[in-house]
Design a protein around this motif. Structure first.
Motif, mmCIF file in Angstrom:
data_model
loop_
_atom_site.group_PDB
_atom_site.id
_atom_site.type_symbol
_atom_site.label_atom_id
_atom_site.label_comp_id
_atom_site.label_asym_id
_atom_site.label_seq_id
_atom_site.Cartn_x
_atom_site.Cartn_y
_atom_site.Cartn_z
ATOM 1 N N LEU A 175 0.821 -1.212 0.000
ATOM 2 C CA LEU A 175 0.000 0.000 0.000
ATOM 3 C C LEU A 175 0.853 1.259 0.000
ATOM 4 C CD1 LEU A 175 -2.994 0.935 0.175
ATOM 5 C CD2 LEU A 175 -2.734 0.931 2.660
ATOM 6 N N ASP A 176 1.991 1.212 0.696
ATOM 7 C CA ASP A 176 2.751 2.436 0.952
ATOM 8 C C ASP A 176 3.977 2.633 0.065
ATOM 9 O OD1 ASP A 176 0.952 2.937 2.959
ATOM 10 O OD2 ASP A 176 2.230 2.179 4.573
ATOM 11 N N THR A 218 -9.817 -5.500 3.457
ATOM 12 C CA THR A 218 -10.210 -5.663 2.055
ATOM 13 C C THR A 218 -11.023 -4.465 1.580
ATOM 14 O OG1 THR A 218 -10.281 -8.055 2.357
ATOM 15 C CG2 THR A 218 -11.370 -7.177 0.414
ATOM 16 N N LYS A 219 -11.976 -4.031 2.389
ATOM 17 C CA LYS A 219 -12.853 -2.936 1.977
ATOM 18 C C LYS A 219 -12.098 -1.626 1.806
ATOM 19 C CE LYS A 219 -16.209 -5.869 2.366
ATOM 20 N NZ LYS A 219 -16.647 -6.600 1.147
ATOM 21 N N LEU A 220 -11.013 -1.441 2.554
ATOM 22 C CA LEU A 220 -10.281 -0.178 2.498
ATOM 23 C C LEU A 220 -9.328 -0.085 1.313
ATOM 24 C CD1 LEU A 220 -9.609 0.408 6.295
ATOM 25 C CD2 LEU A 220 -11.295 1.527 4.832
ATOM 26 N N VAL A 221 -9.266 -1.136 0.491
ATOM 27 C CA VAL A 221 -8.528 -1.059 -0.781
ATOM 28 C C VAL A 221 -9.456 -1.477 -1.922
ATOM 29 C CG1 VAL A 221 -6.251 -1.340 0.249
ATOM 30 C CG2 VAL A 221 -7.536 -3.373 -0.438
ATOM 31 N N LEU A 253 -4.761 8.360 -8.296
ATOM 32 C CA LEU A 253 -5.896 7.433 -8.290
ATOM 33 C C LEU A 253 -5.505 6.080 -7.697
ATOM 34 C CD1 LEU A 253 -6.816 9.671 -10.289
ATOM 35 C CD2 LEU A 253 -8.003 7.900 -11.577
ATOM 36 N N ALA A 254 -4.311 5.988 -7.115
ATOM 37 C CA ALA A 254 -3.825 4.754 -6.508
ATOM 38 C C ALA A 254 -4.586 4.463 -5.210
ATOM 39 C CB ALA A 254 -2.329 4.865 -6.232
ATOM 40 N N PRO A 255 -4.596 3.206 -4.750
ATOM 41 C CA PRO A 255 -5.373 2.822 -3.559
ATOM 42 C C PRO A 255 -5.071 3.638 -2.309
ATOM 43 C CG PRO A 255 -4.629 0.866 -4.728
ATOM 44 C CD PRO A 255 -3.976 2.025 -5.404
ATOM 45 N N ALA A 256 -3.822 4.032 -2.104
ATOM 46 C CA ALA A 256 -3.466 4.765 -0.891
ATOM 47 C C ALA A 256 -3.791 6.253 -0.985
ATOM 48 C CB ALA A 256 -1.979 4.588 -0.585
#
Length: 458
Positions: free
Chosen positions: A31-32, A112-115, A433-436
């Protein structure tokens, strides 16, 4: 070489971790980190090997997949109709016996929901290729098209905050597996396109548990909007499920090895079946076990904080909290002294009065979720005669999008875009627009700008 053999040895970061018990740091790194591809590839390679051991559920001829998805949705609808009949006939909830179990579920699936949608983020550079239109539409809708009221991660964060579920220390390591797989697929989309679209095909099918969860969360006074939103957008007619099938058909090679492509699509599909699914998480809940686990997390902070004035069966509270194995005995001692009255209204238990309500002596010691665990454990078979029959529903705000011009990331993004034409702006926008990033003000702005440019550029 196939996807399972072409990669070199896993990077040292992955080799130093036993993935079976250290998925969370991998999730966080994916994520980071600015360059997560080496870790992501090694992680995917390992889990694709696991997926290869699972049965292949896909029909052999992809031309039949539209009908297959439609039949699946019809089957789910039929099962849900039966569920509703059972409930209207007086049957009990099938998923959540108490509110604490529902909150436990919301927290357990949070990684899971947060990504949400992360497996598709690596396809954004294909914004000019019409074959990717359905997949990009799916991803942009996961991002709420830049509207925070519709951004799935923003919605889920608000849900967690509303019920005081932001503390992730209680989340088991294995709960991070699906989120890590989604992040890894998103990071490696260029090399794993068949696996990405196969995973998408599996994830976007409407599951029965989504419908039942929405219904029962609403009954328990928990806003089900995040889940009902997915019921509508994952439909097999015009929604993500239909787009998922069409994406496979549009991206099938014409002359290259179609059989190998479909084999890899199937492997990606089967990645959805790794780890515990929603049903297994719900069914694995044990109220007393979770209560004791919660007290054990609190115990190191409370074992020296109580006076010696109050004793239970000759022991001080500090003595009862001196070791984890003493916690069950402490709860029993509280019952023996009448401070906890099981199977009754928790408000009548002195212990609960100490932690909840105006003037509670231990106000703030327990979070809302922790108090719900204690409440439901004390209540046990007791049910409130005044339990609400209906609860509030989510209402979409009609307020305009918030202006965040003072946000430093927004200011920097605007400055980096200034003076550049639309084509030159796209590679600047895509990282936001990336997940993080996409749920932050600059990410929401970038999403709206990306959609605007995509609609008018050649």
């Amino acid at each position: 070489m196939t996807v399972l053999t072409r990669l070199q040895a896993a990077p040292a970061q992955l080799q130093s971790m036993n993935c079976a018990g250290n998925i969370r740091p991998i999730y966080q790194a994916l994520l980071d980190e600015e360059n997560p591809q080496p870790l992501a590839q090694a992680f995917l390679q390992e889990h694709l090997q696991h997926a290869a051991q699972l049965p292949d559920p896909l029909p052999q001829d992809p031309a039949t997949w539209h009908a297959w998805v439609t039949a699946h949705c019809a089957d789910v609808a039929g099962q849900y109709a039966q569920y509703l009949q059972q409930r209207k006939a007086g049957g009990p909830r099938q998923f959540f016996a108490c509110k604490a179990q529902a909150l436990y579920f919301l927290q357990a699936v949070a990684p899971t929901k947060l990504v949400d949608g992360a497996w598709l983020c690596g396809l954004l550079p294909h914004w000019q290729d019409p074959r990717f239109a359905g997949l990009l539409c799916t991803y942009l809708e996961e991002l709420g098209e830049g509207n925070p009221a519709q951004n799935h991660v923003v919605i889920y964060r608000k849900l967690l905050a509303e019920h005081d579920l932001q503390d992730s220390t209680a989340i088991a390591d294995e709960r991070y597996l699906q989120g890590a797989l989604q992040l890894a697929l998103g990071a490696c989309a260029a090399d794993y396109l068949p696996e990405v679209i196969g995973y998408n095909l599996g994830y976007e099918q409407l599951p029965l548990h989504l419908l039942i969860s929405s219904y029962e969360l609403s009954e328990l006074g928990i806003d089900p909007y995040y889940f009902t939103l997915h019921v509508t957008i994952d439909n097999a007619s015009t929604g993500h499920a239909q787009k998922a099938v069409q994406a496979v058909l549009d991206l099938l090679p014409i002359e290259a090895d179609r059989a190998d492509f479909l084999r890899r699509v199937s492997l990606g599909y089967r990645l959805n079946d790794l780890g515990q699914g929603s049903r297994a998480i719900i069914e694995g809940f044990d109220l007393e076990r979770e209560l004791l686990a919660m007290f054990e997390r609190k115990r190191p902070f409370g074992q020296h904080m109580h006076s010696d004035y109050c004793r239970f069966e000759g022991q001080t509270v500090n003595q009862w909290l001196s070791a984890p194995e003493r916690l069950p005995g402490f709860l029993q001692a509280l019952q023996n002294k009448g401070w906890i009255k099981r199977n009754e209204d928790p408000q009548g238990s002195r212990f609960f009065q100490l932690i909840d309500g105006d003037g509670a002596a231990m106000f703030g010691v327990f979070s809302a979720y922790e108090k719900q665990l204690i409440h439901d454990w004390i209540a046990a078979d007791w049910t409130s005669p005044n339990a609400p029959k209906t609860v509030r529903r989510h209402t979409q705000s009609s307020a305009p999008l918030p202006v965040c011009d003072e946000d430093p990331d927004v200011q920097q993004l605007n400055a980096s875009l200034e003076g550049k034409d639309g084509i030159a702006q796209m590679p600047i926008l895509i990282p936001w627009l990336a997940p993080a990033r996409h749920a932050h003000p600059a990410g929401l702005l970038a999403t709206r700008r990306f959609i605007e440019l995509k609609s008018r550029l050649p």
